[in-house]
Design a protein around this motif. Structure first.
Motif, PDB file in Angstrom:
ATOM      1  N   ALA A  94       0.827  -1.210   0.000  1.00  0.00           N
ATOM      2  CA  ALA A  94       0.000   0.000   0.000  1.00  0.00           C
ATOM      3  C   ALA A  94       0.862   1.261   0.000  1.00  0.00           C
ATOM      4  N   VAL A  95       1.949   1.235   0.751  1.00  0.00           N
ATOM      5  CA  VAL A  95       2.820   2.413   0.848  1.00  0.00           C
ATOM      6  C   VAL A  95       3.657   2.590  -0.421  1.00  0.00           C
ATOM      7  N   LEU A  96       4.084   1.497  -1.029  1.00  0.00           N
ATOM      8  CA  LEU A  96       5.017   1.577  -2.152  1.00  0.00           C
ATOM      9  C   LEU A  96       4.363   1.535  -3.531  1.00  0.00           C
ATOM     10  N   VAL A  97       3.042   1.445  -3.598  1.00  0.00           N
ATOM     11  CA  VAL A  97       2.400   1.344  -4.911  1.00  0.00           C
ATOM     12  C   VAL A  97       2.554   2.633  -5.724  1.00  0.00           C
ATOM     13  N   LEU A  98       2.415   3.792  -5.117  1.00  0.00           N
ATOM     14  CA  LEU A  98       2.569   5.034  -5.879  1.00  0.00           C
ATOM     15  C   LEU A  98       4.002   5.230  -6.368  1.00  0.00           C
ATOM     16  N   PRO A  99       5.022   5.012  -5.512  1.00  0.00           N
ATOM     17  CA  PRO A  99       6.380   5.103  -6.062  1.00  0.00           C
ATOM     18  C   PRO A  99       6.635   4.089  -7.180  1.00  0.00           C
ATOM     19  N   LEU A 100       6.026   2.918  -7.089  1.00  0.00           N
ATOM     20  CA  LEU A 100       6.199   1.926  -8.149  1.00  0.00           C
ATOM     21  C   LEU A 100       5.542   2.390  -9.443  1.00  0.00           C
ATOM     22  N   LEU A 101       4.356   2.974  -9.344  1.00  0.00           N
ATOM     23  CA  LEU A 101       3.675   3.471 -10.540  1.00  0.00           C
ATOM     24  C   LEU A 101       4.407   4.663 -11.160  1.00  0.00           C
ATOM     25  N   TRP A 102       5.229   5.327 -10.369  1.00  0.00           N
ATOM     26  CA  TRP A 102       6.001   6.455 -10.878  1.00  0.00           C
ATOM     27  C   TRP A 102       7.096   5.978 -11.838  1.00  0.00           C
ATOM     28  N   ALA A 103       7.506   4.713 -11.754  1.00  0.00           N
ATOM     29  CA  ALA A 103       8.617   4.215 -12.573  1.00  0.00           C
ATOM     30  C   ALA A 103       8.387   4.425 -14.070  1.00  0.00           C
ATOM     31  N   PRO A 104       7.298   3.922 -14.664  1.00  0.00           N
ATOM     32  CA  PRO A 104       7.132   4.154 -16.110  1.00  0.00           C
ATOM     33  C   PRO A 104       6.875   5.626 -16.441  1.00  0.00           C
ATOM     34  N   VAL A 105       6.225   6.328 -15.536  1.00  0.00           N
ATOM     35  CA  VAL A 105       5.958   7.749 -15.776  1.00  0.00           C
ATOM     36  C   VAL A 105       7.265   8.537 -15.733  1.00  0.00           C
ATOM     37  N   SER A 106       8.164   8.174 -14.812  1.00  0.00           N
ATOM     38  CA  SER A 106       9.442   8.888 -14.732  1.00  0.00           C
ATOM     39  C   SER A 106      10.289   8.637 -15.972  1.00  0.00           C
ATOM     40  N   PHE A 146       6.604  13.913  -3.589  1.00  0.00           N
ATOM     41  CA  PHE A 146       6.234  12.597  -4.128  1.00  0.00           C
ATOM     42  C   PHE A 146       7.173  12.198  -5.251  1.00  0.00           C
ATOM     43  N   GLN A 147       7.441  13.116  -6.176  1.00  0.00           N
ATOM     44  CA  GLN A 147       8.314  12.799  -7.293  1.00  0.00           C
ATOM     45  C   GLN A 147       9.719  12.441  -6.812  1.00  0.00           C
ATOM     46  N   TRP A 148      10.249  13.228  -5.881  1.00  0.00           N
ATOM     47  CA  TRP A 148      11.602  12.962  -5.391  1.00  0.00           C
ATOM     48  C   TRP A 148      11.662  11.672  -4.584  1.00  0.00           C
ATOM     49  N   VAL A 149      10.728  11.466  -3.703  1.00  0.00           N
ATOM     50  CA  VAL A 149      10.728  10.251  -2.887  1.00  0.00           C
ATOM     51  C   VAL A 149      10.563   9.026  -3.780  1.00  0.00           C
ATOM     52  N   SER A 150       9.682   9.092  -4.747  1.00  0.00           N
ATOM     53  CA  SER A 150       9.480   7.968  -5.660  1.00  0.00           C
ATOM     54  C   SER A 150      10.733   7.671  -6.465  1.00  0.00           C
ATOM     55  N   THR A 151      11.407   8.710  -6.903  1.00  0.00           N
ATOM     56  CA  THR A 151      12.638   8.521  -7.656  1.00  0.00           C
ATOM     57  C   THR A 151      13.734   7.923  -6.782  1.00  0.00           C
ATOM     58  N   VAL A 152      13.856   8.405  -5.551  1.00  0.00           N
ATOM     59  CA  VAL A 152      14.866   7.869  -4.633  1.00  0.00           C
ATOM     60  C   VAL A 152      14.549   6.417  -4.285  1.00  0.00           C
ATOM     61  N   VAL A 153      13.286   6.108  -4.019  1.00  0.00           N
ATOM     62  CA  VAL A 153      12.898   4.726  -3.728  1.00  0.00           C
ATOM     63  C   VAL A 153      13.240   3.837  -4.917  1.00  0.00           C
TER      64      VAL A 153
END
Length: 176
Positions: free
Chosen positions: A82-94, A144-151
């Motif tokens: 639940a916590v990591l789904v948004l950072p994971l979805l950021w991968a193809p978008v990034s 969100f963008q930075w945290v997702s990228t770092v994760v």
């Protein structure tokens, strides 16, 4: 109690999905540039990439829930998903954002990127309201963008580093 080995395996799979989603989406968008404009290619690739990226951790959660692991392990897996789904979805978008950056184009013209940003905003806006009456939404989106990228970067390094160490060869012996 919970099983650290099971959690480590799931986090390794998460890392593999993050790296795979980033690389495959980026490659597909770059291949699409041979046939169409950047925004058209991104709008064709991102929905498929987002759907496949969302299904992968869902499969991992279902596999964990059906396993013989302890209840604590299953709860931690669900919480992490639940916590990591948004950072994971950021991968193809990034990947699309990076390609647009290097092409000196604005990704905001992509309908899929805009829909993704609106969807994430629906999740993050209540957080920004809770933190500061909604005035902080721009900051929350940037965070969100930075945290997702770092994760994603850390998960990629965790997955890739052992392979790099094997390529570099064994450590030299320490002389006493």
């Amino acid at each position: 109690m919970f099983s650290l080995a099971h959690l480590k395996r799931r986090l390794g799979q998460y890392a593999a999905v993050w790296v795979g989603a980033f690389l495959l989406a980026g490659a597909a968008i770059l291949a699409g540039l041979w046939f169409a404009d950047l925004m058209t290619a991104a709008d064709a690739v991102l929905p498929v990439a987002l759907a496949l990226t969302a299904l992968a951790p869902g499969g991992g959660v279902v596999a964990s829930l059906m396993s013989r692991e302890t209840l604590g392990t299953k709860l931690v897996v669900v919480l992490l998903a639940a916590v990591l789904v948004l950072p994971l979805l950021w991968a193809p978008v990034s990947a699309a954002v990076a390609i647009a950056f290097f092409a000196d184009r604005s990704i905001e013209y992509s309908q899929t990127y805009a829909a993704f940003q609106i969807g994430v905003s629906r999740v993050l806006f209540p957080v920004s309201v809770w933190l500061g009456d909604g005035d902080l939404f721009g900051w929350v989106w940037t965070a969100f963008q930075w945290v997702s990228t770092v994760v994603g970067f850390l998960s990629a390094m965790a997955k890739i580093w052992p392979a790099i160490r094997r390529l570099l060869g064994p450590e030299p012996p320490v002389e006493a």
